[in-house]
Design a protein around this motif. Structure first.
Motif: not given
Length: 260
Positions: A72, A130, A132, A175, A177, A181, A183
């Motif tokens: 992230e 980013t 992972r 960062d 997040g 990121a 997800d």
């Protein structure tokens, strides 16, 4: 034999502790940035995120640094090269590799730049994707671990080989997040119009609704697919009739006169 009173030792210890507490604290010495660079992946100089490193080198050398990156995070690598007073046009490049020595692509940034003749310095930048937390085995996604920075000059004129240069590398991270990121969830359908988000009355969860009618090949019962199918059938029938007429007219007559 001289005896020491029993209260002397505790009193001495208390005075010693009081003296240590009253002594001025020694200020912590800030860690100086690294002043060298490695010449390969194995000898890369370690660099923390948020810090910088400097190195004196010669034009044509390969300079290596390494830094850690976690999930992230979106690392950004910047490099500044101070060039000698007299030189021809030079092209410099910065590359970032992961722990498996796979070159990672830059989302944006001046990864390769050319300094004109006589330029005093040149600045490069590379913003990575980013990092992972997981990835498919066949993918080239950035994963948590150590990353390597390589700085070098490409297409260097022969006269400038070995010229003294000063390099400075800085690494920082943002960062990301959340959904940025990656997800595993989609913010929108891959094919717009195929599925919609509907809210259940029983709770606040969302689910895929039925196919929404609209225009296009994948819409409701009647669509332009039927029109093109019908047009194709008519054209095929006309082509068959035309072929039959042509073959019958150019071949043997349908009725042969007697005695022929």
């Amino acid at each position: 034999m001289r005896l020491t009173p029993p209260f002397i030792r505790p009193l001495s210890a208390a005075l010693l502790l009081l003296g240590l507490a009253a002594a001025p604290a020694v200020p912590a010495v800030a860690a100086e940035p690294p002043t060298r660079a490695g010449t390969s992946f194995r000898t890369a100089t370690e660099l923390d995120q948020g810090g910088k490193a400097t190195a004196d080198a010669s034009a044509g050398d390969y300079l290596y640094w390494s830094f850690p990156a976690d999930a992230e995070q979106r690392p950004t690598v910047r490099a500044t090269v101070k060039l000698p007073g007299t030189h021809a046009a030079e092209t410099w490049r910065i590359d970032v590799y992961d722990g498996l020595r796979r070159r990672q692509s830059c989302q944006w940034g001046a990864q390769t730049r050319t300094a004109g003749a006589g330029a005093s310095s040149i600045e490069l930048a590379c913003v990575l994707r980013t990092v992972r937390a997981w990835s498919e085995p066949w993918a080239n996604d950035p994963l948590p671990g150590t990353y390597y920075v390589r700085l070098t000059a490409v297409d260097l004129p022969t006269a400038d080989l070995g010229a003294k240069v000063a390099a400075e590398v800085r690494v920082e991270s943002k960062d990301m997040g959340g959904a940025a990121a990656v997800d595993g969830s989609l913010g929108e359908p891959l094919v717009p119009g195929v599925a919609t988000r509907a809210t259940k009355e029983s709770d606040d969860d969302t689910a895929l609704s039925a196919v929404r009618p609209g225009d296009g090949w994948s819409s409701g019962w009647w669509s332009d697919r039927w029109v093109w199918t019908g047009v194709g059938a008519v054209l095929a029938a006309l082509a068959g009739i035309a072929g039959y007429v042509l073959t019958r007219s150019s071949g043997r007559p349908s009725r042969v006169p007697p005695g022929a």
